[in-house]
Design a protein around this motif. Sequence first.
Motif, short mmCIF file in Angstrom:
data_model
loop_
_atom_site.label_atom_id
_atom_site.label_comp_id
_atom_site.label_asym_id
_atom_site.label_seq_id
_atom_site.Cartn_x
_atom_site.Cartn_y
_atom_site.Cartn_z
N ASP A 1 0.85 -1.19 0.00
CA ASP A 1 0.00 0.00 0.00
C ASP A 1 0.89 1.23 0.00
O ASP A 1 1.68 1.44 0.93
CB ASP A 1 -0.90 -0.01 1.24
CG ASP A 1 -1.96 1.08 1.19
OD1 ASP A 1 -1.85 1.98 0.34
OD2 ASP A 1 -2.90 1.02 2.01
N ALA A 2 0.77 2.04 -1.05
CA ALA A 2 1.63 3.22 -1.17
C ALA A 2 1.41 4.22 -0.04
O ALA A 2 2.31 5.00 0.30
CB ALA A 2 1.39 3.90 -2.52
N ALA A 3 0.24 4.21 0.58
CA ALA A 3 -0.05 5.14 1.67
C ALA A 3 0.54 4.69 3.00
O ALA A 3 0.79 5.51 3.89
CB ALA A 3 -1.56 5.35 1.80
N GLN A 4 0.78 3.38 3.19
CA GLN A 4 1.28 2.87 4.46
C GLN A 4 2.79 2.68 4.47
O GLN A 4 3.38 2.59 5.55
CB GLN A 4 0.61 1.52 4.77
CG GLN A 4 -0.89 1.61 4.98
CD GLN A 4 -1.49 0.25 5.33
OE1 GLN A 4 -0.77 -0.73 5.52
NE2 GLN A 4 -2.82 0.20 5.40
N TYR A 5 3.42 2.62 3.31
CA TYR A 5 4.84 2.31 3.28
C TYR A 5 5.77 3.46 3.66
O TYR A 5 6.84 3.22 4.22
CB TYR A 5 5.23 1.78 1.90
CG TYR A 5 6.69 1.35 1.81
CD1 TYR A 5 7.12 0.20 2.47
CD2 TYR A 5 7.62 2.09 1.11
CE1 TYR A 5 8.44 -0.20 2.41
CE2 TYR A 5 8.95 1.71 1.04
CZ TYR A 5 9.35 0.55 1.68
OH TYR A 5 10.66 0.16 1.64
N VAL B 1 6.81 3.21 -4.17
CA VAL B 1 5.52 2.76 -4.71
C VAL B 1 5.73 1.42 -5.41
O VAL B 1 6.47 1.33 -6.39
CB VAL B 1 4.94 3.79 -5.70
CG1 VAL B 1 3.59 3.30 -6.22
CG2 VAL B 1 4.80 5.15 -5.03
N ILE B 2 5.09 0.36 -4.89
CA ILE B 2 5.35 -0.97 -5.41
C ILE B 2 4.76 -1.17 -6.80
O ILE B 2 5.28 -1.95 -7.60
CB ILE B 2 4.81 -2.04 -4.43
CG1 ILE B 2 5.36 -3.41 -4.79
CG2 ILE B 2 3.30 -2.06 -4.43
CD1 ILE B 2 5.08 -4.47 -3.77
N ASN B 3 3.65 -0.50 -7.09
CA ASN B 3 3.00 -0.68 -8.40
C ASN B 3 3.41 0.40 -9.39
O ASN B 3 2.64 0.75 -10.30
CB ASN B 3 1.49 -0.72 -8.25
CG ASN B 3 0.96 0.54 -7.54
OD1 ASN B 3 1.75 1.38 -7.10
ND2 ASN B 3 -0.36 0.63 -7.42
N GLY B 4 4.62 0.95 -9.19
CA GLY B 4 5.11 1.93 -10.14
C GLY B 4 5.39 1.29 -11.50
O GLY B 4 5.60 0.08 -11.61
N GLU B 5 5.36 2.10 -12.51
CA GLU B 5 5.55 1.58 -13.86
C GLU B 5 7.01 1.23 -14.11
O GLU B 5 7.91 1.86 -13.57
CB GLU B 5 5.08 2.62 -14.88
CG GLU B 5 3.59 2.93 -14.79
CD GLU B 5 3.18 3.93 -15.84
OE1 GLU B 5 4.07 4.39 -16.60
OE2 GLU B 5 1.98 4.26 -15.91
N GLY B 6 7.21 0.22 -14.93
CA GLY B 6 8.55 -0.17 -15.34
C GLY B 6 9.20 -1.14 -14.39
O GLY B 6 8.65 -1.53 -13.35
N GLU B 7 10.38 -1.57 -14.79
CA GLU B 7 11.16 -2.50 -13.98
C GLU B 7 12.07 -1.73 -13.04
O GLU B 7 12.44 -0.58 -13.30
CB GLU B 7 11.99 -3.42 -14.88
CG GLU B 7 11.15 -4.33 -15.76
CD GLU B 7 12.02 -5.23 -16.62
OE1 GLU B 7 13.23 -4.96 -16.68
OE2 GLU B 7 11.48 -6.17 -17.22
N THR B 8 12.41 -2.37 -11.94
CA THR B 8 13.37 -1.81 -11.00
C THR B 8 14.32 -2.91 -10.58
O THR B 8 14.10 -4.09 -10.86
CB THR B 8 12.66 -1.22 -9.77
OG1 THR B 8 13.63 -0.58 -8.93
CG2 THR B 8 11.97 -2.32 -8.98
#
Length: 370
Positions: A89-93, A318-325
């Motif tokens: 969850d981007a708001a909790q991380y 943000v875990i669901n960000g676009e692209g590879e990391t």
Amino acid sequence: MAPVLPLVLPLQPRIRLAQGLWLLSWLLALAGGLTLLCSGHLLVQLWHLGTFLAPSCPFAALPQVALAAGAVALGTGLVGAGASRASLDAAQYPPWRGVLGPLLVASTAGGGGLLVLALGLALALPGSLDIGLEEGLATALAHYKDTEVPGHCHAKRLLDELQLRYHCCGRHGYKDWFGIQWVSSRYLDPNDQDVVDISPGLLSPDILTPWPSLCSRIQSNVEGLYLIDGVPFSCCNPHSPRPCLQSQLSDPHAHPLFDPRQPNLNLWDQGCHGVLLGQLQGLASTLGSMLAVTFVLQTLVLLGLRYLQTALEGLGGVINGEGETQGYLFPSGLKGMLKTAWLKGGVAHRPAPEEAPSLEAPPKEGLPEA
């Protein structure tokens, strides 16, 4: 320098990594809790049996270190479960971003070090139990009669409770009682001829041979010993169908229908050394297995959290960000890390260079006019 052990993590692998870490973290918390229970149980057993262990025996260090390692593993599991769940969850991380790095370092250094130390003790210390129990039980048997001596007045009660609880007799067998005086001198009448003199037919030759001192039960009030071929009542097997036979156990004619070659029909046939050694080593083996499982789970959780943390840092948390990391263990190799630290330290502590003197000659003062 290239990162150490990089791993490309697209969106779906990142999500599966976080979900798998949540499950592994709870397994680690469970293993840490079981390690706490096993080490606590072993510590309580050692506390009860401390009288029968030599003071120099280092075995008690094992449950103490394992207790600390289990507590750290439990905390690491709870932190891992919370961080992996928050990463979805981007708001909790965001609150975890500042503390996850120091927590990983502390768990790796503290928890990993304690687990390695506890595993080493679990492999090395059980061997010291043999000598520790040997010396401790010998001392306990020697002080069995000292019911009025300060510091040893509870030795008789503790040893009786031990033999009744663990169904054992003596250190290695019931004949150990034949070689020590276990009857207090307070209850012996020095004027009684049966006490002062040895009766030749009382003990068989095979009993007299190992202990020549039996030939004189009491020679003086200081150095005399009252030795009999009998055992305390706590050696009696309550499952025996006949009354307990405690005295003249080496005389085949003293008790009808009693065969001295089968004392287990009347007395506990096991020595307390073997019984206690088997039980404590079994508890140590169980604790060692739990420590090994905890070590594997903690290693997997810490590695997974590190990859997840570094992967999310590349996406701004943000875990669901676009692209590879890319996730990694260290941002650069060990050589590069040491070089960077050295250069930073050198720049920070390098003294400022002194200003070089100017090469230009100072301007000449103008001559006064004539």
